[in-house]
Design a protein around this motif. Structure first.
Motif, PDB file in Angstrom:
ATOM      1  N   TYR A 176       0.837  -1.204   0.000  1.00  0.00           N
ATOM      2  CA  TYR A 176       0.000   0.000   0.000  1.00  0.00           C
ATOM      3  C   TYR A 176       0.875   1.258   0.000  1.00  0.00           C
ATOM      4  CZ  TYR A 176      -3.489   3.404   1.719  1.00  0.00           C
ATOM      5  OH  TYR A 176      -4.310   4.489   1.880  1.00  0.00           O
ATOM      6  N   ILE A 177       1.896   1.255   0.851  1.00  0.00           N
ATOM      7  CA  ILE A 177       2.769   2.432   0.925  1.00  0.00           C
ATOM      8  C   ILE A 177       3.542   2.581  -0.393  1.00  0.00           C
ATOM      9  CG2 ILE A 177       4.729   3.493   2.158  1.00  0.00           C
ATOM     10  CD1 ILE A 177       2.167   3.487   3.817  1.00  0.00           C
ATOM     11  N   GLU A 178       3.941   1.461  -0.970  1.00  0.00           N
ATOM     12  CA  GLU A 178       4.623   1.531  -2.278  1.00  0.00           C
ATOM     13  C   GLU A 178       3.698   2.132  -3.328  1.00  0.00           C
ATOM     14  OE1 GLU A 178       6.321  -2.169  -3.590  1.00  0.00           O
ATOM     15  OE2 GLU A 178       7.568  -2.342  -1.800  1.00  0.00           O
ATOM     16  N   LEU A 179       2.437   1.771  -3.258  1.00  0.00           N
ATOM     17  CA  LEU A 179       1.465   2.318  -4.211  1.00  0.00           C
ATOM     18  C   LEU A 179       1.339   3.841  -4.030  1.00  0.00           C
ATOM     19  CD1 LEU A 179      -0.796   2.142  -6.299  1.00  0.00           C
ATOM     20  CD2 LEU A 179      -2.330   1.301  -4.524  1.00  0.00           C
ATOM     21  N   LEU A 180       1.264   4.275  -2.792  1.00  0.00           N
ATOM     22  CA  LEU A 180       1.189   5.721  -2.533  1.00  0.00           C
ATOM     23  C   LEU A 180       2.448   6.423  -3.051  1.00  0.00           C
ATOM     24  CD1 LEU A 180      -0.306   5.968   1.095  1.00  0.00           C
ATOM     25  CD2 LEU A 180      -1.516   5.818  -1.066  1.00  0.00           C
ATOM     26  N   CYS A 181       3.590   5.778  -2.830  1.00  0.00           N
ATOM     27  CA  CYS A 181       4.850   6.388  -3.282  1.00  0.00           C
ATOM     28  C   CYS A 181       4.903   6.452  -4.805  1.00  0.00           C
ATOM     29  CB  CYS A 181       6.051   5.589  -2.767  1.00  0.00           C
ATOM     30  SG  CYS A 181       6.295   5.789  -1.019  1.00  0.00           S
ATOM     31  N   LEU A 182       4.397   5.430  -5.438  1.00  0.00           N
ATOM     32  CA  LEU A 182       4.398   5.431  -6.902  1.00  0.00           C
ATOM     33  C   LEU A 182       3.633   6.654  -7.426  1.00  0.00           C
ATOM     34  CD1 LEU A 182       4.901   3.931  -9.623  1.00  0.00           C
ATOM     35  CD2 LEU A 182       2.724   2.773  -9.270  1.00  0.00           C
ATOM     36  N   ILE A 183       2.499   6.904  -6.824  1.00  0.00           N
ATOM     37  CA  ILE A 183       1.688   8.055  -7.256  1.00  0.00           C
ATOM     38  C   ILE A 183       2.437   9.364  -6.994  1.00  0.00           C
ATOM     39  CG2 ILE A 183      -0.429   9.358  -6.764  1.00  0.00           C
ATOM     40  CD1 ILE A 183      -1.737   6.613  -6.173  1.00  0.00           C
TER      41      ILE A 183
ATOM     42  N   ASP B 201      -0.031  13.501   3.902  1.00  0.00           N
ATOM     43  CA  ASP B 201      -0.493  14.882   3.707  1.00  0.00           C
ATOM     44  C   ASP B 201      -0.276  15.345   2.270  1.00  0.00           C
ATOM     45  OD1 ASP B 201      -1.170  14.875   6.318  1.00  0.00           O
ATOM     46  OD2 ASP B 201       0.206  16.436   6.980  1.00  0.00           O
ATOM     47  N   THR B 202       0.897  15.007   1.722  1.00  0.00           N
ATOM     48  CA  THR B 202       1.205  15.470   0.368  1.00  0.00           C
ATOM     49  C   THR B 202       0.219  14.884  -0.640  1.00  0.00           C
ATOM     50  OG1 THR B 202       3.513  15.629   0.979  1.00  0.00           O
ATOM     51  CG2 THR B 202       3.046  15.662  -1.367  1.00  0.00           C
ATOM     52  N   LEU B 203      -0.140  13.638  -0.445  1.00  0.00           N
ATOM     53  CA  LEU B 203      -1.101  13.029  -1.373  1.00  0.00           C
ATOM     54  C   LEU B 203      -2.441  13.770  -1.333  1.00  0.00           C
ATOM     55  CD1 LEU B 203      -0.193   9.284  -0.961  1.00  0.00           C
ATOM     56  CD2 LEU B 203      -0.224  10.547  -3.100  1.00  0.00           C
ATOM     57  N   GLN B 204      -2.832  14.216  -0.154  1.00  0.00           N
ATOM     58  CA  GLN B 204      -4.083  14.986  -0.066  1.00  0.00           C
ATOM     59  C   GLN B 204      -3.957  16.285  -0.860  1.00  0.00           C
ATOM     60  OE1 GLN B 204      -5.660  15.321   4.037  1.00  0.00           O
ATOM     61  NE2 GLN B 204      -4.200  13.706   4.487  1.00  0.00           N
TER      62      GLN B 204
ATOM     63  N   VAL C  37      -9.210   9.445  -7.346  1.00  0.00           N
ATOM     64  CA  VAL C  37      -8.446   8.214  -7.119  1.00  0.00           C
ATOM     65  C   VAL C  37      -7.649   8.276  -5.817  1.00  0.00           C
ATOM     66  CG1 VAL C  37      -6.587   6.750  -8.023  1.00  0.00           C
ATOM     67  CG2 VAL C  37      -8.302   7.693  -9.573  1.00  0.00           C
ATOM     68  N   ILE C  38      -6.916   9.373  -5.652  1.00  0.00           N
ATOM     69  CA  ILE C  38      -6.012   9.451  -4.490  1.00  0.00           C
ATOM     70  C   ILE C  38      -6.810   9.384  -3.190  1.00  0.00           C
ATOM     71  CG2 ILE C  38      -4.366  10.909  -3.266  1.00  0.00           C
ATOM     72  CD1 ILE C  38      -3.374  11.899  -5.993  1.00  0.00           C
TER      73      ILE C  38
END
Lengths: 995, 292
Positions: free
Chosen positions: A380-387, A687-690, A402-403
């Protein structure tokens, strides 16, 4: 069968002593003693109690008692009863006391005199533990005592061997059983547990034959549990009671509604505090095996009951994943990028579903849970990092759902809140970090005599650290949700509440404001009535103690106060009212402490007006002004009105390193970083993804939520300058609040570490003066009892070191570069804390036997040496706790620098000296602003490697040159700073002086 | 990230040059050093930054000046100074060989040693540098030397580079040449021209050289493109294609080095931040330094 002949003779002696103690110095009294068992009345010759008019009463016949009361010539009446006379209206004039006095000192005094034995403190502690953990009838205790005395003293073998009289397993030991062991023996003596555990052992053929007609199986079939306790020793059956867990906390803080709270939230706590040698995996295997055994489960209600599972959980998750896939497929991405995303998402799903059974072990079985969740958390964390790291994916996903849907995977959103289940990767990460901490404690276990003490301290700190959560905010559909910290580790899910609802997220309660309220009373001794407004308090913990202190003030000749009214203003009004209703009886109905409730700020506002920052704030400030003007003392407990609205800001520090770590993100490395440096990258990622879900920005972003609202501070200043009698207390989790408003007059400040957070306590009042630290005096003293109690909620921890001690006072000094710790043991029963702190009645060091001295030395050396030098999240947390508490005992600049030095881990020479002059000025200090500023200055220079222009400008923004000069002057004489700190401080000072 | 003749060696010399001043050589050179220093892989046990920019700004102004007094400069001592760098809780030592900033404008060795002839002075410096590198490699076989040259590809630089390649023949040393340019039209064109000249005239064959052209986005052009909705990656590819068309040596790799506001700000007059306090800026990431 034990022989209890002559016991009535002893009981008669007891009655005489007890009544004499209760009535000492009184010429006239109507006294009733209740809870006396029937058996004592049979041969009781009350004529031998001729000093008083004594009669036995029961509910059917109390006419004699009424006649005695009506006879005005009779001044001293004693009623003896089983059930008590409170329900008899015509005897309501009588003061009733239980035959087993609540005042333990009185109990020990009576018992030692009755049986003519000297009671050692360790025996008193042992019996206190029993009385605290089990309902014991007076007759049982009396018989137990009677049976345990031989040749004019208490025989330890008998004391342990007679425990069955109290309905507890007896023990073969000839030493005083330690607190943990006797507590466990009490727990495992409950008839339901004895029955189910022993039956289970028999059915599983695990029980060796303990033989005869009194075999366990025979007695079990007869249902004769008491006979089992009388026949067998705990040592014979101990193996069958592994993993027996108590379901609720002992009565500490029971005024709050913490019924769901468990004693051992995790298997690690159980292993560590029960000192079980088995591997954690074995312990959990057994628990998990027993999980579906209804009988076993019923007996101790394991914590996993808090973790809800429903049949549709997996189904919901699969639906969420399908929806997410669909969303991703609708994004204009290249095939390669699309495949990358979908593959990662598929991996998350696969790892999660494959490990579902392990996840169901819940954080109660922390080892199993973390082991099984690691795979999908990593994916899951890898997926977030990929984005985040792939520019193309990032830019294409901006503006889509999506995010956010990915962040909300597993979560449930309804009624203004988002529930994040314990198995959400962020929550799982939180539990994994907790596991890492516990693993470290397990690894550092040793066989030393103070191992349990070390473990207890570290576990308490781990529990506090565990109250934090890796992320705080979540923005969804234009609404901002914030973690409600009161739900972390509590209910199987973490709740994010809509900021607009105003529902509390604070972990602050009445314990932290107690000192401020009492201080206000003390500073205003002539006020008869005081109104206290409390805004945004999280719960009512500590209210009982505060009420009791207020009551003490009200009966003291020093203060006029006769009523304190708390106006509690919170969006959680309903919950707080319920909590209060549960504790009202304990608080008392004497009208000294009263309560009013309200919501303020949130009830009349539409969402739109609240959304509008300016309009909302104006309205809030006007309302705050009214509240402050109505109250004498106003307490703002980390209230949102203190801060500007949270906003997303660009992170300026360490972005490249964060980026590098996330490029090859590894959960274990992240956990290691969190454990070693109290820091990890997950919050930045979250936070950055948000942010990038909405904006096409680069870099890292984070929510800034504690920017001080200057309008609020101006309002506070204005009110206190208009009326010097008013006081306003601001509790703030903004670490920099002191430096941000340090030019404000009339502030006293303290800093506390509270439930995992650093809290600054600022007291604004026109009556406050500036307390300046002395320039000399490199010494400070503190009470171990108070320190552990206040910092870690560990009561009487010093008794694990020295069971007979009432307190231990440590005085820290530095001489010729060597730390010296003078240890003074306080053992006088009659001293209250204040007396102790003045340093009177210290025990002669010669009275400590070798083993005690050794234990005490080992503990001090460990705490200041190895423990602080470990330099991990736990030791750092404790260092911060200690620093905050010690500052309140440091009255000079050198003493403050000494505190700093002590917390870096030092060799300490321990001395047990009675000749130390303890110059303890006071115990309830309300201001250590200068000490906190010095701490902040030292913290500031620790982040610097050299002095440059930016350093100088930052220094000027936050600190004053005069204080820096005082630190440097002090260090020139005392050399308490390390060379790097000294060099940087001097460098800054030279530049500042030039300017 | 590196060419084939680099990865097989234990030690590495990175030769950083540009054909105009202000391209970011020193920042790039320091980033190589600091990034390697704090890299989890810990490829090099000995990392030396060598300021050979006899015309340029003094490296010593970037660090704590007290640690780099004139008497400890490389042209006097033939030794670097050690600088402790700290990031979070990690602490490592960077070795910095720097030239006397005040005497640079006279010659590498200045008037004190009566060597007015710049060529002789440069010759001595070159020998000192080479000897130093040899000794260091003997001492620590996995050393990294980052040579921060003066702008232009002067005779001094050419000779030194050639010496380094000679060194590479019999020792386990890899050579990496990096040439930095901004995205400025004139700067890029000059860079292409000089690189082509260098390929024609330099005595080491291009097939033995690992060369990179680093496009330093000091203008933050990427942000500008983003704000216009133009796909940045495509733009880089277009630029790369055009440059490669004009380069003789087709094996030169093109890299983008992204703008850093923090680095841009840190040298601001009266708000200067020393490198020791701002280590994080000197790191390569997948997003700030990548091949096109």
């Amino acid at each position: 069968m034990k022989d209890f002949k002559n016991i009535n003779e002893y009981f008669l002696r007891y009655l005489k002593l007890y009544i004499s103690t209760l009535t000492e110095g009184k010429e006239e009294f109507f006294l009733s003693l209740c809870d006396i068992e029937e058996e004592f009345f049979h041969d009781l010759d009350i004529s031998r109690l001729s000093k008083w008019r004594v009669t036995v009463v029961d509910n059917r016949d109390y006419s004699k008692a009424v006649r005695l009361r009506n006879d005005i010539r009779i001044k001293k009446i004693i009623l003896l009863s089983g059930e008590g006379i409170k329900q008899i209206d015509s005897l309501k004039d009588f003061n009733e006391y239980p035959i087993l006095p609540r005042n333990r000192t009185m109990l020990w005094d009576c018992l030692s005199k009755v049986f003519q034995v000297d009671l050692e403190r360790s025996i008193e502690s042992f019996i206190e533990t029993i009385l605290d953990n089990k309902e014991i009838a007076f007759s049982e205790l009396f018989k137990y005592f009677y049976a345990s005395i031989e040749n004019g003293k208490v025989d330890l073998t008998k004391l342990n061997g007679n425990l069955d009289i109290l309905g507890i397993w007896k023990s073969k030991s000839d030493k005083i059983l330690n607190k943990g062991r006797i507590e466990k023996m009490i727990r495992t003596s409950k008839s339901t547990i004895v029955e189910s555990r022993l039956t289970k052992a028999i059915t599983e053929n695990r029980m060796k034959d303990l033989g005869g007609k009194n075999s366990i199986s025979t007695l079990l079939s007869q249902g004769n549990i008491q006979k089992i306790l009388e026949t067998y020793y705990y040592e014979d059956v101990e193996a069958y009671f592994k993993n027996t867990v108590r379901n609720t906390r002992p009565n500490e803080e029971n005024e709050s509604s913490n019924e769901m709270e468990v004693l051992y939230a995790t298997s690690y706590e159980y292993k560590l505090l029960e000192q079980i040698d088995d591997d954690i995996s074995d312990i959990e295997s057994e628990w998990l095996r027993d999980k579906n055994d209804e009988e076993i489960e019923a007996e101790f209600e394991l914590t996993w009951k808090d973790y809800e599972f429903s049949d549709h959980m997996q189904e919901d998750f699969l639906k969420q994943v399908s929806k997410l896939k669909e969303m991703i497929q609708n994004v204009d991405l290249t095939n390669l990028k699309m495949e990358q995303l979908l593959e990662k998402l598929e991996n998350v799903k696969k790892y999660f579903l494959d490990n579902w059974e392990g996840v169901r072990a819940t954080p109660s079985c922390l080892y199993t849970f973390c082991l099984k969740s690691e795979g999908y958390v990593q994916e899951y964390i890898e997926l977030l990092c990929l984005i985040l790291l792939d520019d193309k994916i990032r830019l294409k996903l901006t503006g889509t759902q999506v995010i956010i849907n990915l962040l909300l995977l597993w979560c449930e959103k309804k009624d203004g809140e988002i529930s994040m289940p314990f198995y959400h990767p962020i929550a799982a990460f939180h539990y994994m970090s907790l596991q890492k901490i516990y693993e470290n404690i397990v690894r550092n276990q040793d066989v030393g005599s103070i191992n349990y003490l070390k473990t207890r301290i570290q576990v308490a700190a781990a529990q506090k650290v565990g109250m934090q959560f890796p992320v705080e905010f979540l923005e969804s559909d234009g609404r901002l949700y914030r973690v409600d910290y009161t739900t972390v580790n509590k209910v199987g899910k973490v709740i994010f509440r809509d900021m607009l609802s105003g529902l509390g997220y604070s972990v602050l309660d009445f314990r932290i404001i107690q000192g401020q309220v009492i201080d206000y009373i003390k500073k205003h001794p002539f006020l008869t009535e005081i109104n206290v407004a409390v805004l945004d308090i999280g719960d009512l913990n500590g209210l009982l103690q505060l009420a009791s202190k207020i009551r003490e003030c009200s009966i003291s000749d020093d203060y006029n106060v006769s009523r304190v009214t708390f106006r509690i203003l919170s969006a959680q009004e309903d919950e707080l009212k319920k909590s209060l209703a549960q504790m009202l009886e304990s608080i008392g109905t004497d009208d000294i402490v009263r309560f009013r409730f309200g919501r303020y700020g949130y009830q009349n506002k539409s969402r739109d007006s609240l959304k509008n920052n300016t309009a909302g704030k104006k309205a809030d400030l006007a309302e705050l002004k009214e509240i402050i003007e109505e109250a004498d003392l106003t307490i703002l407990s980390d209230s949102s009105i203190l801060y500007y609205e949270p906003k997303m800001v660009s992170n300026k520090i360490g972005n490249n390193m964060i980026m590098k770590r996330l490029e090859h993100v590894d959960i274990r490395a992240q956990l290691e970083d969190y454990f070693s440096n109290s820091n990890c990258d997950i919050p930045y990622l979250w936070d950055t993804l948000q942010h990038i879900a909405i904006e096409q920005d680069e870099g890292f972003w984070c929510w800034k939520s504690r920017a001080i609202n200057n309008q609020t501070i101006s309002l506070i200043n204005q009110v206190i300058s208009d009326d010097i009698e008013k006081a306003i207390v601001v509790l703030s989790s903004n670490a920099d609040i002191i430096s941000e408003i340090n030019k404000t007059k009339y502030i006293q400040a303290l800093r506390r570490k509270y439930n995992g957070k650093s809290i600054n306590i600022l007291n604004f009042s026109g009556r406050n003066g500036i307390e300046r630290l002395d320039s000399e005096g490199e010494v400070f003293s503190y009470s171990v009892k108070n320190l552990y109690n206040e910092a870690l909620d560990l009561e009487e921890i010093h008794q694990y070191i020295l069971p007979e001690a009432k307190d231990i006072i440590l005085t820290i000094q530095i001489k010729d570069g060597i730390m010296h710790c003078h240890c003074n043991i306080c053992s006088d029963d009659g001293l209250d804390t204040a007396d102790v702190m003045r340093g009177t009645q210290l025990e002669q060091p010669g009275l400590l036997v070798g083993d005690e001295k050794k234990r005490c030395t080992e503990w001090i050396e460990w705490q200041f040496g190895d423990f602080f030098r470990q330099d991990n999240i736990i030791s750092r947390y404790c260092q911060e706790l200690w620093i905050n508490q010690w500052y309140e005992e440091a009255y000079s600049v050198p003493a403050v620098l000494l505190v700093e030095r002590l917390c870096r881990g030092n060799e300490v020479k321990v001395r047990f000296g009675q000749n130390i002059e303890l110059d303890h000025k006071r115990t309830d200090r309300t201001d250590c602003m200068e000490a906190v500023k010095i701490h902040d200055i030292i913290g500031f220079v620790q982040d610097k490697v050299t002095v440059d222009e930016r350093t100088i400008s930052q220094f000027f923004e936050r600190f004053e040159a005069t204080l820096l000069e005082r630190i440097i002057r002090c260090d020139e004489t005392h050399h308490l700073l390390n060379s790097k700190e000294s060099e940087i401080l001097t460098g800054i000072y030279e530049r500042v002086r030039e300017i | 990230m590196s060419g084939s003749n680099v990865t097989s060696k234990n030690s590495k010399i990175i030769f950083i040059n540009s054909f105009k001043g202000g391209a970011g050589k020193t920042t790039l050179a320091l980033t190589h050093c600091i990034d390697s220093l704090f890299n989890e892989k810990k490829e090099y046990e000995n990392i030396v930054y060598m300021d050979l920019d006899i015309l340029g700004t003094g490296t010593c102004y970037l660090f704590d000046e007290k640690k780099m007094p004139i008497e400890k400069c490389f042209n006097y001592t033939q030794k670097p100074v050690s600088i402790e760098l700290q990031l979070q809780r990690q602490q490592y030592t960077l070795y910095v060989a720097y030239l006397n900033p005040r005497l640079k404008n006279h010659s590498a060795y200045g008037i004190d040693q009566f060597m007015y002839h710049q060529e002789v002075a440069a010759e001595i410096l070159r020998n000192d540098v080479l000897n130093f590198i040899k000794l260091e490699i003997e001492r620590a076989s996995n050393s990294l030397f980052v040579l921060d040259c003066a702008p232009g590809f002067s005779e001094f630089e050419q000779k030194l580079l050639k010496d380094c390649y000679t060194l590479a023949l019999d020792r386990k040393v890899g050579i990496l040449e990096e040439y930095v340019t901004t995205l400025d039209e004139g700067h890029v064109r000059k860079c292409i021209q000089c690189l082509n000249d260098s390929c024609r005239s330099f005595s080491v064959s291009e097939k033995h050289r690992t060369m990179r052209l680093i496009l330093n986005d000091v203008q933050n052009y990427a942000k500008h493109l983003n704000s216009k909705g133009i796909e940045v990656e495509q733009k880089w590819k277009d630029i790369s294609k055009e440059i490669k068309k004009e380069l003789i040596n087709r094996s030169i790799e093109l890299y983008i080095w992204r703008y850093s506001e923090s680095i841009a700000m840190q040298s601001t007059f009266l708000d200067k931040v020393k490198i020791e306090n701002q280590i994080d800026d000197y790191m390569f990431t997948r997003n700030n330094f990548y091949i096109i």
